[in-house]
Design a protein around this motif. Structure first.
Motif, PDB file in Angstrom:
ATOM      1  N   PHE A  54       0.836  -1.190   0.000  1.00 52.33           N
ATOM      2  CA  PHE A  54       0.000   0.000   0.000  1.00 52.33           C
ATOM      3  C   PHE A  54       0.874   1.245   0.000  1.00 52.33           C
ATOM      4  CE2 PHE A  54       0.854  -0.505   4.528  1.00 52.33           C
ATOM      5  CZ  PHE A  54       1.091   0.802   4.936  1.00 52.33           C
ATOM      6  N   SER A  55       0.273   2.352  -0.408  1.00 52.06           N
ATOM      7  CA  SER A  55       0.923   3.662  -0.312  1.00 52.06           C
ATOM      8  C   SER A  55      -0.155   4.696  -0.042  1.00 52.06           C
ATOM      9  CB  SER A  55       1.683   4.002  -1.600  1.00 52.06           C
ATOM     10  OG  SER A  55       0.792   4.074  -2.693  1.00 52.06           O
ATOM     11  N   CYS A  56       0.210   5.738   0.705  1.00 47.65           N
ATOM     12  CA  CYS A  56      -0.719   6.820   0.989  1.00 47.65           C
ATOM     13  C   CYS A  56       0.077   8.024   1.484  1.00 47.65           C
ATOM     14  CB  CYS A  56      -1.777   6.411   2.010  1.00 47.65           C
ATOM     15  SG  CYS A  56      -1.123   5.917   3.611  1.00 47.65           S
ATOM     16  N   THR A  57      -0.612   9.149   1.617  1.00 49.53           N
ATOM     17  CA  THR A  57       0.029  10.370   2.081  1.00 49.53           C
ATOM     18  C   THR A  57      -0.716  10.906   3.294  1.00 49.53           C
ATOM     19  OG1 THR A  57       0.786  10.940  -0.149  1.00 49.53           O
ATOM     20  CG2 THR A  57       0.699  12.729   1.467  1.00 49.53           C
ATOM     21  N   ILE A  58       0.029  11.143   4.381  1.00 48.44           N
ATOM     22  CA  ILE A  58      -0.547  11.673   5.607  1.00 48.44           C
ATOM     23  C   ILE A  58       0.149  12.987   5.928  1.00 48.44           C
ATOM     24  CG2 ILE A  58      -0.996  11.268   8.054  1.00 48.44           C
ATOM     25  CD1 ILE A  58      -2.433   9.307   6.281  1.00 48.44           C
ATOM     26  N   ALA A  77       4.470  11.145   2.313  1.00 51.81           N
ATOM     27  CA  ALA A  77       4.144   9.927   1.584  1.00 51.81           C
ATOM     28  C   ALA A  77       4.820   8.732   2.244  1.00 51.81           C
ATOM     29  CB  ALA A  77       4.595  10.052   0.132  1.00 51.81           C
ATOM     30  N   VAL A  78       4.048   7.694   2.507  1.00 52.46           N
ATOM     31  CA  VAL A  78       4.584   6.479   3.101  1.00 52.46           C
ATOM     32  C   VAL A  78       4.074   5.282   2.310  1.00 52.46           C
ATOM     33  CG1 VAL A  78       4.734   7.467   5.426  1.00 52.46           C
ATOM     34  CG2 VAL A  78       2.655   6.270   4.728  1.00 52.46           C
ATOM     35  N   ASN A  79       4.684   4.143   2.524  1.00 58.84           N
ATOM     36  CA  ASN A  79       4.222   2.902   1.914  1.00 58.84           C
ATOM     37  C   ASN A  79       4.423   1.778   2.913  1.00 58.84           C
ATOM     38  OD1 ASN A  79       7.001   1.763   1.509  1.00 58.84           O
ATOM     39  ND2 ASN A  79       7.166   3.568   0.194  1.00 58.84           N
ATOM     40  N   VAL A 112       4.833  -0.073   8.156  1.00 52.38           N
ATOM     41  CA  VAL A 112       4.796   1.251   7.534  1.00 52.38           C
ATOM     42  C   VAL A 112       6.222   1.730   7.306  1.00 52.38           C
ATOM     43  CG1 VAL A 112       3.970   3.622   7.736  1.00 52.38           C
ATOM     44  CG2 VAL A 112       2.636   1.752   8.723  1.00 52.38           C
ATOM     45  N   ASN A 113       6.520   2.210   6.083  1.00 55.58           N
ATOM     46  CA  ASN A 113       7.888   2.582   5.724  1.00 55.58           C
ATOM     47  C   ASN A 113       7.967   3.985   5.128  1.00 55.58           C
ATOM     48  OD1 ASN A 113       8.994  -0.253   6.111  1.00 55.58           O
ATOM     49  ND2 ASN A 113       7.486  -0.605   4.500  1.00 55.58           N
ATOM     50  N   LYS A 114       9.107   4.620   5.341  1.00 51.42           N
ATOM     51  CA  LYS A 114       9.487   5.864   4.675  1.00 51.42           C
ATOM     52  C   LYS A 114      11.005   5.809   4.548  1.00 51.42           C
ATOM     53  CE  LYS A 114       9.166  10.121   3.109  1.00 51.42           C
ATOM     54  NZ  LYS A 114       8.533  10.443   1.823  1.00 51.42           N
ATOM     55  N   ILE A 117      12.979   3.854   5.469  1.00 50.30           N
ATOM     56  CA  ILE A 117      13.208   2.777   6.432  1.00 50.30           C
ATOM     57  C   ILE A 117      11.880   2.465   7.100  1.00 50.30           C
ATOM     58  CG2 ILE A 117      15.605   3.461   6.874  1.00 50.30           C
ATOM     59  CD1 ILE A 117      14.594   4.765   9.483  1.00 50.30           C
ATOM     60  N   GLU A 118      11.817   1.359   7.796  1.00 49.35           N
ATOM     61  CA  GLU A 118      10.576   1.025   8.487  1.00 49.35           C
ATOM     62  C   GLU A 118      10.347   2.015   9.630  1.00 49.35           C
ATOM     63  OE1 GLU A 118       8.396  -3.027   9.664  1.00 49.35           O
ATOM     64  OE2 GLU A 118      10.106  -2.589  10.960  1.00 49.35           O
ATOM     65  N   MET A 119       9.151   2.598   9.654  1.00 52.34           N
ATOM     66  CA  MET A 119       8.794   3.577  10.675  1.00 52.34           C
ATOM     67  C   MET A 119       8.048   2.947  11.840  1.00 52.34           C
ATOM     68  SD  MET A 119       7.487   6.560   8.074  1.00 52.34           S
ATOM     69  CE  MET A 119       7.242   7.798   9.339  1.00 52.34           C
ATOM     70  N   GLY A 120       7.311   1.892  11.557  1.00 49.53           N
ATOM     71  CA  GLY A 120       6.529   1.265  12.609  1.00 49.53           C
ATOM     72  C   GLY A 120       5.875  -0.009  12.129  1.00 49.53           C
ATOM     73  N   ARG A 121       5.313  -0.727  13.082  1.00 49.90           N
ATOM     74  CA  ARG A 121       4.691  -2.003  12.774  1.00 49.90           C
ATOM     75  C   ARG A 121       3.515  -2.201  13.724  1.00 49.90           C
ATOM     76  NH1 ARG A 121       8.640  -7.144  11.789  1.00 49.90           N
ATOM     77  NH2 ARG A 121       9.526  -5.640  10.292  1.00 49.90           N
ATOM     78  N   ALA A 122       2.479  -2.884  13.253  1.00 53.59           N
ATOM     79  CA  ALA A 122       1.319  -3.163  14.101  1.00 53.59           C
ATOM     80  C   ALA A 122       0.811  -4.569  13.820  1.00 53.59           C
ATOM     81  CB  ALA A 122       0.208  -2.146  13.862  1.00 53.59           C
ATOM     82  N   ILE A 123       0.210  -5.163  14.821  1.00 53.51           N
ATOM     83  CA  ILE A 123      -0.417  -6.473  14.652  1.00 53.51           C
ATOM     84  C   ILE A 123      -1.711  -6.489  15.461  1.00 53.51           C
ATOM     85  CG2 ILE A 123       0.853  -7.579  16.562  1.00 53.51           C
ATOM     86  CD1 ILE A 123       0.993 -10.096  14.665  1.00 53.51           C
ATOM     87  N   LEU A 124      -2.782  -6.942  14.818  1.00 55.55           N
ATOM     88  CA  LEU A 124      -4.093  -6.969  15.437  1.00 55.55           C
ATOM     89  C   LEU A 124      -4.627  -8.391  15.465  1.00 55.55           C
ATOM     90  CD1 LEU A 124      -5.741  -4.039  13.430  1.00 55.55           C
ATOM     91  CD2 LEU A 124      -4.305  -3.866  15.452  1.00 55.55           C
ATOM     92  N   THR A 125      -5.293  -8.729  16.541  1.00 47.24           N
ATOM     93  CA  THR A 125      -5.999 -10.001  16.652  1.00 47.24           C
ATOM     94  C   THR A 125      -7.402  -9.670  17.166  1.00 47.24           C
ATOM     95  OG1 THR A 125      -5.421 -10.467  18.963  1.00 47.24           O
ATOM     96  CG2 THR A 125      -3.821 -11.124  17.264  1.00 47.24           C
TER      97      THR A 125
END
Length: 259
Positions: free
Chosen positions: A66-70, A74-76, A91-93, A95-103
């Protein structure tokens, strides 16, 4: 950019993507003058089912870029899902900026730039951000499907080729409004609202891509509004793969502080 600004950007991105993601420009208004048809109670079960039925996406494993702009940034990144089980987001810019995991029971995520993390239940998320959402709704909004746990709250309405459905969650104050194409039964717009919290999450499915015979969302305009966040973006989704299992590595670094 301030440290606070970065936190809001990454947090908003992770939340809306996992509801994925956030978003949106105003829903597209229908300029046609077709009369509104209200479905009356009748014995025509087939006709009622045709109005209520939604063509949901069927999958066990899902992977997409995915890619989007906040806020002009712009991030992907990548989304990986196991149906009814896990949603993983990176989420990357550069380099990796963050990570999430949902259950279905837990929400976890971290922001590398800030050495911060979130780890709690969906109720914890609601308490902290004023965002009353659940795993099933997030997964459904990402895939352009109708979420489980809701029941019809009023009769469907048809306006030309557009059919609008209204639902209420069997628990809490969540209300859901779906708009679908009558002939394809594919959703064109989803709107989740919780008036008490001032919450609104909207997804407009602008484009779809045929993947293994299914029309999968490939461009989603989203809007997220809650107590702590108000953001909009357009998410481009590509390289969609169904049915292929992927690893979902996730661990919160020990030296990170709770967000």
């Amino acid at each position: 950019m301030t440290r606070k600004g970065i936190v809001y950007i990454i947090t908003a991105l992770l939340l809306t993507l996992t509801t994925g993601c956030r978003a949106f420009k105003e829903s597209i208004k229908n300029d046609r003058q077709d009369p509104v048809v209200i479905v009356e109670e009748s014995n025509d079960t087939e006709s009622a089912e045709a109005l209520e039925a939604v063509n949901n996406m069927q999958f066990h494993y899902y992977t997409a870029n995915f890619s989007c702009t906040i806020r002009d940034i712009a991030v992907n990144g990548q989304i990986r899902m196991v149906h009814d089980s896990i949603i993983w987001i990176s989420v990357n810019k550069f380099i990796e900026m963050g990570r999430a995991i949902l259950t279905p029971t837990r929400v976890q995520g971290y922001v590398k730039l800030m050495n911060k993390y979130f780890d709690g239940s969906w109720d914890d998320l609601r308490q902290q951000l004023g965002l009353d959402i659940d795993f099933a709704t997030v997964e459904a909004m990402l895939t352009g499907s109708s979420p489980v746990g809701y029941e019809l709250s009023r009769k469907p309405e048809q306006n030309g080729n557009d059919v609008t459905l209204w639902f209420k969650h069997h628990k809490g104050q969540k209300e859901l409004k779906l708009t679908k194409d009558y002939h394809s039964r594919l959703l064109t717009n989803t709107e989740l609202s919780v008036t008490k919290l001032g919450e609104l999450v909207q997804c407009n499915y602008k484009k779809r891509e045929n993947v293994l015979g299914q029309e999968v969302p490939s461009e989603i305009t989203v809007r997220l509004k809650c107590r702590r966040i108000e953001e909009s973006t357009e998410i481009e989704i590509g390289r969609i793969v169904l049915g292929k299992r992927q690893e979902m590595p996730f661990s919160i670094p020990k030296h990170y502080d709770r967000l």
